[in-house]
Enzyme design. Structure first.
Site, PDB file in Angstrom:
ATOM      1  N   ASP A   1    -106.111  81.424  42.223  1.00 14.47           N
ATOM      2  CA  ASP A   1    -107.284  81.958  41.548  1.00 14.47           C
ATOM      3  C   ASP A   1    -106.918  82.190  40.074  1.00 14.47           C
ATOM      4  O   ASP A   1    -105.753  82.084  39.680  1.00 14.47           O
ATOM      5  CB  ASP A   1    -107.775  83.250  42.227  1.00 14.47           C
ATOM      6  CG  ASP A   1    -109.266  83.492  41.964  1.00 14.47           C
ATOM      7  OD1 ASP A   1    -109.813  82.886  41.021  1.00 14.47           O
ATOM      8  OD2 ASP A   1    -109.880  84.290  42.674  1.00 14.47           O
TER       9      ASP A   1
HETATM   10  C1  NOJ Z   1    -112.298  84.041  40.001  1.00 10.94           C
HETATM   11  C2  NOJ Z   1    -112.909  84.168  41.361  1.00 10.94           C
HETATM   12  O1  NOJ Z   1    -112.186  85.093  42.131  1.00 10.94           O
HETATM   13  C3  NOJ Z   1    -112.965  82.850  42.107  1.00 10.94           C
HETATM   14  O2  NOJ Z   1    -113.659  83.032  43.311  1.00 10.94           O
HETATM   15  C4  NOJ Z   1    -113.596  81.799  41.248  1.00 10.94           C
HETATM   16  O3  NOJ Z   1    -113.758  80.609  41.953  1.00 10.94           O
HETATM   17  C5  NOJ Z   1    -112.718  81.600  40.032  1.00 10.94           C
HETATM   18  N1  NOJ Z   1    -112.668  82.839  39.277  1.00 10.94           N
HETATM   19  C6  NOJ Z   1    -113.201  80.477  39.143  1.00 10.94           C
HETATM   20  O4  NOJ Z   1    -114.343  80.840  38.503  1.00 10.94           O
END
Ligand code: NOJ
Length: 761
Positions: A288
């Site tokens: 993430d």
């Molecule tokens: C953070 C989020 O936790 C995740 O779910 C998301 O896909 C990513 N950012 C990318 O935007």
């Protein structure tokens, strides 16, 4: 109970056709010959995922990164990008990689296509309330069609995190609290996004996230630590992830949380032993945003190098926005600290997915301007969004039968800050949508003629519109509209109140400790109720709310979540009886924040009941709140009524249990019912939940008719995982419960103990 079977978590059971096998061989051959040509830096480059330059879905990158990013793309040191969208943008960035880099490897383009791309469907929690797998799959397919037509080929969805905590703002993005329902929905969404063939230019590669345990953030505070027992991890958290693997999901994303002391992206146990080992997952795992970097802030890794080493060794294949892999992995390999085989494996996994998407045959296959124009916002997509929205609505109560609206109720005052809202119903996670593009409740109702509608805001919900709503933006002082609304209510035959949370009060990083109606809405509701009790309350919210006063005082409550672009039309269809509501809650609504974690599949505890002597307090309860929730998991009414009878459960020779039940539509409307089957393993080596969902059917039953519904329970439904993740099936007595809600079931017992035939007797 007797122990019958012991087995370990099994491999993905996805079937592979002969054509697929041939395709797979060709793909492997092409990937292997490419890998042989790649330098170490180029392989690490594939593991590098950059954010684009427009949308931001995480903390902002530092200045100067843009130039560096362009250079790295040209040098073949970037595997993919997120938050680039639209055919023109994608084509431009792809060209940079393909035309300039030594091997011309195309990039993959990811985006948070969570509940639609431009056309928004209901938020995922709302869609889950439909319990309608066909509709959910169709909705994901619609999202893919639009996003893929806009140049994208990878979505960071579905989020399959189970959560029992409505304080956590991300519950809006998941399927609720139950692992069985969550698994069905995970499968439906993966199949919807990916279709039958990843190389179809109108499908996307899906991503099951956030592996694992993120939905159990302590206190419901986003990004917080998680501490989860083995049985809860394996029986509650894992099943939807496993279902996603079985459905052939292309990618996984890990999370921000540390789980039992280990940041999940540095967990070999999760990623290598379970996901890529026991489950046989062949796709790649993306980190993430910044999560590799965050192993340092977690206090596990002391340096950037250590963070990179831990995460790559643990099986995190791609680095989203930390820039650590690209900076440190080549040297770590040269210094002998990371085995190059791990890098090659990660690059191979990423390249395999790019091959499956067809990017090596045509890097621009998702970049077709005509398709983009035709597909985005098409009539078909809007119709699909409206259909999904209707199915997502839950009728929570309808005590004096105020709904469906009788058109002889001529004068209807519609009151509340959500009445003419066109932005909030789009919900959170709707990056590519157009602000203010939802049909408001007012718009939906006005399309129904023959009723004397009037509309009042009553109170504002927020003082300033913004993408990031803070509690300080909530209007706590301006009461100027209340008197006018109350006046209108006095002379109305019926009042519809449209209240709830703003769309940006839930979602990532939107945790809350208070779950009542924000701002002055409760005050408005009570003021209107004082002059007219004929109220239909329509709720707009991204999570369960605590509304005990409303439950006790308002006759009719309709849960309308955040339903996306077609919100107002769908709610109006239900209010006017054009559609008979059939949704059921995928998450418990607690009576108060103090009841959280709130979930139906609790354990019995050793003292579940009040002792007969009323003076005794020594049982598991709160002294200031009942134990029952506001609305239970699985609850949801219809304009008609359903009666359950004739429940039978028979043990078969092969060990399975055949369950049958009759369900009659005893009301005056045709309607759909979700028939839910729960089990309780009565005595077991480990304590088991008092009730576990193990089957459901959504079916239409005409007024006055009944249907016989059958279920088969096999070891798959009867077994459970122990604390070490070992699978057990115990024989003995089970209670089988069937009904229209987890708190409204009929029961029967069945004994699965094998009959032992003793020779000669
Ligand atoms: C953070 C989020 O936790 C995740 O779910 C998301 O896909 C990513 N950012 C990318 O935007």
């Amino acid at each position: 109970m007797f122990l019958l079977v012991i087995a370990f978590g099994c491999k993905s059971n996805k079937t592979v056709s002969v054509t697929k096998t041939v395709d797979t061989l060709i793909k492997y051959d092409r990937v292997e010959s490419l890998i042989r040509k790649m330098t170490l830096e180029e392989k690490v480059g594939q593991m590098n995922l950059y954010n684009g330059f427009y949308d931001l879905t995480g903390p902002a990158p530092s200045d100067g990164d843009a130039a560096q990013k362009y250079d790295n793309i040209k040098d073949g040191l970037v595997g993919g990008m997120l938050n680039i969208r639209g055919v023109d943008q994608v084509r431009q960035m792809q060209k940079l990689a393909v035309d300039n880099s030594r091997l011309g490897i195309p990039m993959i383009f990811g985006y948070d296509v969570i509940h639609g791309y431009k056309t928004q469907s209901p938020i995922p929690l709302a869609e889950s309330a439909s319990w309608d797998m066909k509709a959910i799959k169709k909705s994901a397919a619609m999202a893919s069609r639009e996003a893929a037509a806009s140049g994208l080929n990878w979505t960071f969805a579905p989020m399959v995190d189970i959560s029992r905590d409505p304080r956590w703002g991300r519950v809006m993005e998941g399927a609720g609290e139950d692992p069985y329902l969550g698994s069905m929905i995970a499968k439906a969404r993966v199949e919807g996004f990916q279709g039958d063939d990843l190389s179809d230019p109108l499908t996307l590669a899906a991503c099951a996230k956030h592996f694992a345990g993120y939905g159990f953030s302590e206190g419901g505070r986003d990004y917080n630590s998680t501490d989860i027992s083995g049985t809860t991890l394996h029986n509650i958290v894992m099943p939807p992830f496993k279902a996603a693997v079985d459905a052939g999901v292309a990618t996984f994303m890990n999370g921000f949380n540390d789980l039992n002391g280990v940041p999940v992206n540095a967990s070999s146990y999760l990623q290598r032993d379970i996901l890529k080992g026991a489950w046989g997952f062949e796709g790649f795992v993306v980190s993430d945003w910044w999560s590799i970097k965050q192993t340092v802030t977690h206090g596990q890794s002391a340096t950037e190098e250590e963070a990179s080493m831990r995460c790559v060794n643990a099986g995190s294949d791609m680095d989203m926005e930390s820039y650590y892999y690209i900076k440190h992995l080549p040297k770590l390999v040269r210094d002998g600290k990371v085995d190059e085989a791990k890098i090659t494996d990660a690059a191979r996994r990423i390249l395999n997915i790019k091959f499956e998407l067809g990017l090596f045959d045509d890097p621009y296959k998702y970049c077709n301007v005509d398709r983009e124009k035709a597909e985005i916002g098409s009539d078909r997509n809007i119709a699909d969004a409206r259909d999904m929205a209707k199915r997502s609505i839950v009728l929570l109560q309808n005590e004096s039968g105020l709904l469906p609206l009788n058109r002889t109720n001529k004068k209807v005052a519609v009151i509340g800050p959500m009445v003419s809202e066109k932005n909030s119903p789009l919900g959170s996670w709707r990056l590519a949508s157009e602000d203010g593009s939802a049909v408001s409740l007012q718009g939906g109702l006005e399309s129904y003629k023959g009723v004397d509608w009037s509309f009042y805001q009553g109170v504002k919900l927020i003082d300033k519109p913004a993408a990031f709503i803070f509690e300080t933006y909530i209007n706590e002082t301006d009461r100027t509209g209340i008197d006018e609304a109350v006046e209108a209510a006095k002379s109305a035959d019926l009042v519809i109140m449209a209240l709830g949370e703003h769309g940006f009060q839930s979602g990532e990083a939107r945790s809350r400790t208070k779950l009542g109606l924000p701002g002055l809405q409760q005050e408005l509701l009570e003021a209107v109720h004082a002059v007219n009790e004929n109220i239909v309350l329509v709720l707009f919210n991204g999570r369960p709310l605590t509304l005990p006063w409303a439950k006790d005082n308002i006759p009719t409550i309709l849960e309308a979540w955040q339903l996306g672009n077609e919100s107002g039309n769908a709610i109006a269809d239900v209010i006017m009886g054009e559609y008979n509501p059939s949704g059921k809650l995928p998450m418990t609504f607690p009576r108060s924040v103090g009841q959280i974690p709130s979930y139906y599949n609790t354990k019995s505890t050793g003292r579940p009941d009040q002792p007969s002597d009323k003076d005794l307090v020594f049982w598991s309860h709160y002294s200031d709140e009942t134990l029952d929730p506001l609305y239970a998991f699985g609850h949801g009414l219809s304009y008609t009524t359903f009666e359950y009878s004739n429940l039978k459960a028979d043990k078969k020779e092969n060990g399975s249990i055949e369950v049958s039940v009759s369900v009659a539509n005893t009301g005056g409307y045709d309607g759909e019912e979700v028939i839910q089957l729960y089990i309780k393993d009565l005595y077991c080596s480990l304590t088991r939940p008092i009730k576990e969902l193990k089957g459901f059917r959504k079916t239409e039953i005409k007024s006055g008719r009944s249907k016989s519904i059958k279920f088969t329970l096999t070891d798959k439904e009867l077994g459970y995982f122990d604390n070490d993740g070992k699978w057990f099936v115990e024989t003995g007595e089970y209670e089988i419960m069937v009904g229209g809600s987890s708190d409204n079931v009929i029961k029967v017992k069945v004994d699965t103990t094998p009959v032992v035939v003793v020779e000669g007797k």
